[in-house]
Design a protein around this motif. Structure first.
Motif, PDB file in Angstrom:
ATOM      1  N   ALA A  44      -9.030  29.524 -29.425  1.00  0.00           N
ATOM      2  CA  ALA A  44      -7.541  29.261 -28.808  1.00  0.00           C
ATOM      3  C   ALA A  44      -7.056  27.554 -28.922  1.00  0.00           C
ATOM      4  O   ALA A  44      -8.157  27.107 -29.219  1.00  0.00           O
ATOM      5  CB  ALA A  44      -7.353  29.706 -27.395  1.00  0.00           C
ATOM      6  N   PRO A  45      -6.103  27.218 -28.808  1.00  0.00           N
ATOM      7  CA  PRO A  45      -5.530  25.931 -28.818  1.00  0.00           C
ATOM      8  C   PRO A  45      -6.352  25.080 -27.493  1.00  0.00           C
ATOM      9  O   PRO A  45      -6.610  25.775 -26.696  1.00  0.00           O
ATOM     10  CB  PRO A  45      -4.238  25.753 -28.697  1.00  0.00           C
ATOM     11  N   PRO A  46      -6.666  23.853 -27.606  1.00  0.00           N
ATOM     12  CA  PRO A  46      -7.267  23.125 -26.583  1.00  0.00           C
ATOM     13  C   PRO A  46      -6.363  23.252 -25.427  1.00  0.00           C
ATOM     14  O   PRO A  46      -5.091  22.962 -25.696  1.00  0.00           O
ATOM     15  CB  PRO A  46      -7.422  21.647 -27.083  1.00  0.00           C
ATOM     16  N   GLY A  47      -6.837  23.029 -24.264  1.00  0.00           N
ATOM     17  CA  GLY A  47      -6.023  22.922 -23.032  1.00  0.00           C
ATOM     18  C   GLY A  47      -6.010  23.725 -21.679  1.00  0.00           C
ATOM     19  O   GLY A  47      -5.512  23.599 -20.939  1.00  0.00           O
ATOM     20  N   THR A  48      -6.921  24.596 -21.923  1.00  0.00           N
ATOM     21  CA  THR A  48      -7.260  25.682 -20.999  1.00  0.00           C
ATOM     22  C   THR A  48      -8.729  25.744 -20.877  1.00  0.00           C
ATOM     23  O   THR A  48      -9.496  25.751 -21.723  1.00  0.00           O
ATOM     24  CB  THR A  48      -6.508  27.167 -21.091  1.00  0.00           C
ATOM     25  N   ALA A  49      -8.976  25.921 -19.481  1.00  0.00           N
ATOM     26  CA  ALA A  49     -10.551  26.262 -19.246  1.00  0.00           C
ATOM     27  C   ALA A  49     -11.029  27.017 -18.373  1.00  0.00           C
ATOM     28  O   ALA A  49     -10.864  26.786 -16.908  1.00  0.00           O
ATOM     29  CB  ALA A  49     -11.074  24.620 -18.624  1.00  0.00           C
ATOM     30  N   PRO A  50     -11.501  28.206 -18.444  1.00  0.00           N
ATOM     31  CA  PRO A  50     -12.140  29.166 -17.654  1.00  0.00           C
ATOM     32  C   PRO A  50     -13.256  28.723 -16.763  1.00  0.00           C
ATOM     33  O   PRO A  50     -14.036  28.037 -17.272  1.00  0.00           O
ATOM     34  CB  PRO A  50     -12.277  30.141 -18.631  1.00  0.00           C
ATOM     35  N   ILE A  51     -13.176  29.157 -15.767  1.00  0.00           N
ATOM     36  CA  ILE A  51     -14.172  28.862 -14.711  1.00  0.00           C
ATOM     37  C   ILE A  51     -14.204  29.902 -13.584  1.00  0.00           C
ATOM     38  O   ILE A  51     -13.192  30.432 -13.321  1.00  0.00           O
ATOM     39  CB  ILE A  51     -13.990  27.367 -13.981  1.00  0.00           C
ATOM     40  N   SER A  52     -15.597  30.160 -13.350  1.00  0.00           N
ATOM     41  CA  SER A  52     -15.854  31.115 -12.149  1.00  0.00           C
ATOM     42  C   SER A  52     -16.732  30.684 -11.226  1.00  0.00           C
ATOM     43  O   SER A  52     -17.757  30.076 -11.332  1.00  0.00           O
ATOM     44  CB  SER A  52     -16.414  32.466 -12.865  1.00  0.00           C
ATOM     45  N   PHE A  53     -16.499  30.898  -9.974  1.00  0.00           N
ATOM     46  CA  PHE A  53     -17.335  30.559  -8.664  1.00  0.00           C
ATOM     47  C   PHE A  53     -17.971  31.984  -7.950  1.00  0.00           C
ATOM     48  O   PHE A  53     -17.058  32.631  -7.693  1.00  0.00           O
ATOM     49  CB  PHE A  53     -16.668  30.034  -7.647  1.00  0.00           C
ATOM     50  N   ASN A  54     -19.174  32.008  -7.749  1.00  0.00           N
ATOM     51  CA  ASN A  54     -19.561  33.063  -7.071  1.00  0.00           C
ATOM     52  C   ASN A  54     -19.481  32.994  -5.580  1.00  0.00           C
ATOM     53  O   ASN A  54     -19.047  31.909  -5.266  1.00  0.00           O
ATOM     54  CB  ASN A  54     -21.032  33.613  -7.413  1.00  0.00           C
TER      55      ASN A  54
END
Length: 430
Positions: free
Chosen positions: A250-260
């Motif tokens: 995908a284009p740059p500019g979003t960043a998935p992140i997850s916390f348990n």
């Protein structure tokens, strides 16, 4: 001609203003005309000529470490009409993104979102929310991303300890446990896909070590997600993040992140507020509908088109299947390795199992100036490959074939471009 047209327009406005002053309504309109005259005369900087030309973007083969080329399907969703960032339809798209990230990360974590920003935004979010000033942080540094996290943690006042290897080096679980026992960190950071060196670091067992010593395990998968196996829940990773612009294509500019839950307990029981308002998970968790509250309140304006593209990239990954994506990247990388060796080039990471499938690093060929090789390839083949980054500068050249670009035909193009550069760029006498 453009300047004459601008001056002519100014002259016309001046004539119209003068005519208005001569009209019977001039006395009633005088204050308005005075304001108009002041507003016209207050502009002293002319429109820049560059902004009066149409935007042009060259077509390039992005065979570096990212961003990678974006498939037409994802480019198309970026052209969809903008909707409000707080509209019900946008929330539904964000819910889809959350589920797509959970699949890509192989996690059931409720606290799963996408940052509005590049991978660095997720990197800072992870550190800012789980670490307080004065707390101990342990960082594995074997390339640029460990260096970045260490600096981020120092800037917010953490007590940072570094485990350092030269680019391409990896840490044994025994080394990691000894360092954790010594420094007693609240957070341990490791890069899964160290793109500056082309290393895919083993992860198994490290999460168990961190749990044993009451330490959170933070992993960077910006360059590896979708290209190499990662299992957030099974591998006991407490915080995981990635970026949109590499194997997710995908284009740059979003960043998935997850916390348990372990990470959530730490970050929601702080004594101090995080140093960043924008990255404060107490607000972001509500914006993404992760806090169980009935209403989502305004926090910031998310990148609507960027979220459209991220959703579509996650949909493509779900349609293909994670295991198929991992298999494809491994096969194309192996094909590229054989071609590079046939050219007489040396792979920088000698152990095949430790090579990052998405970004291949080669040792700079003896006698060549790496900048000249890369410049030749860009000029004659419209193809981006890059040198090292951070501590690997001057050590490697990097070829990235990931996501949409992960094809054997692209590997052949890259190999032909390299062969051409090696043939036509002058070697030094040494």
């Amino acid at each position: 001609v453009m300047q004459r047209a601008l001056f002519s327009r100014s002259a016309l406005l001046a004539q119209q203003a003068a005519a208005a002053l001569d009209s019977p309504l001039a006395s009633r309109s005088a204050p308005l005309l005075q304001r108009l005259d002041r507003s016209m005369s207050s502009v002293t900087i002319p429109p820049p000529a560059c902004m009066l030309r149409p935007l042009e973007a060259p077509l390039r083969y992005l065979f570096g470490p990212g961003p990678s080329n974006v498939p037409p399907r994802i480019l198309a969703v970026g052209a969809k009409p903008i909707i409000g960032h707080l509209h019900p339809e946008m929330y539904e798209i964000m819910n889809d993104i959350k589920r797509g990230i959970q699949y890509a990360f192989q996690t059931e974590n409720n606290m799963t979102i996408s940052m509005s920003g590049s991978g660095h935004a997720a990197m800072e979010c992870a550190v800012f929310n789980t670490v307080e000033p004065g707390e101990s942080v342990l960082v594995a540094v074997n390339g640029i991303w460990g260096e970045r996290v260490a600096e981020i943690a120092e800037r917010m006042g953490a007590n940072v300890h570094r485990m350092v290897k030269t680019p391409g080096g990896y840490f044994s679980n025994k080394e990691i446990e000894q360092a954790v026992e010594k420094h007693k960190p609240v957070l341990f950071f490791l890069t899964h896909g160290e793109s500056s060196a082309g290393l895919c670091h083993p992860v198994d067992g490290i999460g168990d070590i961190c749990r044993k010593h009451n330490c959170l395990f933070l992993v960077d998968t910006v360059a590896s997600l979708g290209a190499a196996p990662i299992f957030m829940d099974k591998q006991n990773i407490d915080i995981l993040y990635t970026g949109s612009q590499k194997a997710l294509n995908a284009p740059p500019g979003t960043a998935p992140i997850s916390f348990n839950e372990r990470a959530c307990h730490k970050m929601f029981n702080r004594k101090t507020k995080p140093v960043s308002y924008l990255f404060d998970m107490t607000h972001l968790s509500n914006y993404w509908g992760c806090d169980g509250k009935p209403a989502r309140l305004y926090h910031h304006t998310g990148p609507v088109s960027g979220f459209f593209a991220l959703r579509e990239s996650l949909a493509i990954l779900a349609e293909r299947g994670l295991e198929e994506s991992w298999k494809k990247h491994k096969e194309v990388a192996a094909y590229l390795y054989r071609g590079l060796e046939d050219l007489g080039l040396k792979l920088f990471i000698p152990e095949r199992d430790l090579r990052l499938p998405s970004v291949t690093t080669i040792a700079i060929p003896d006698g060549y100036e790496w900048r000249e090789l890369l410049a030749y390839i860009m000029k004659h083949h419209q193809m981006e490959m890059t040198g090292g980054l951070g501590p690997s500068i001057g050590m490697v050249m990097r070829i990235g074939l990931m996501g949409y670009n992960c094809e054997k035909t692209n590997a052949d193009m890259a190999l032909n471009a390299l062969a051409d550069a090696l043939k036509n760029c002058k070697k030094s006498k040494a």
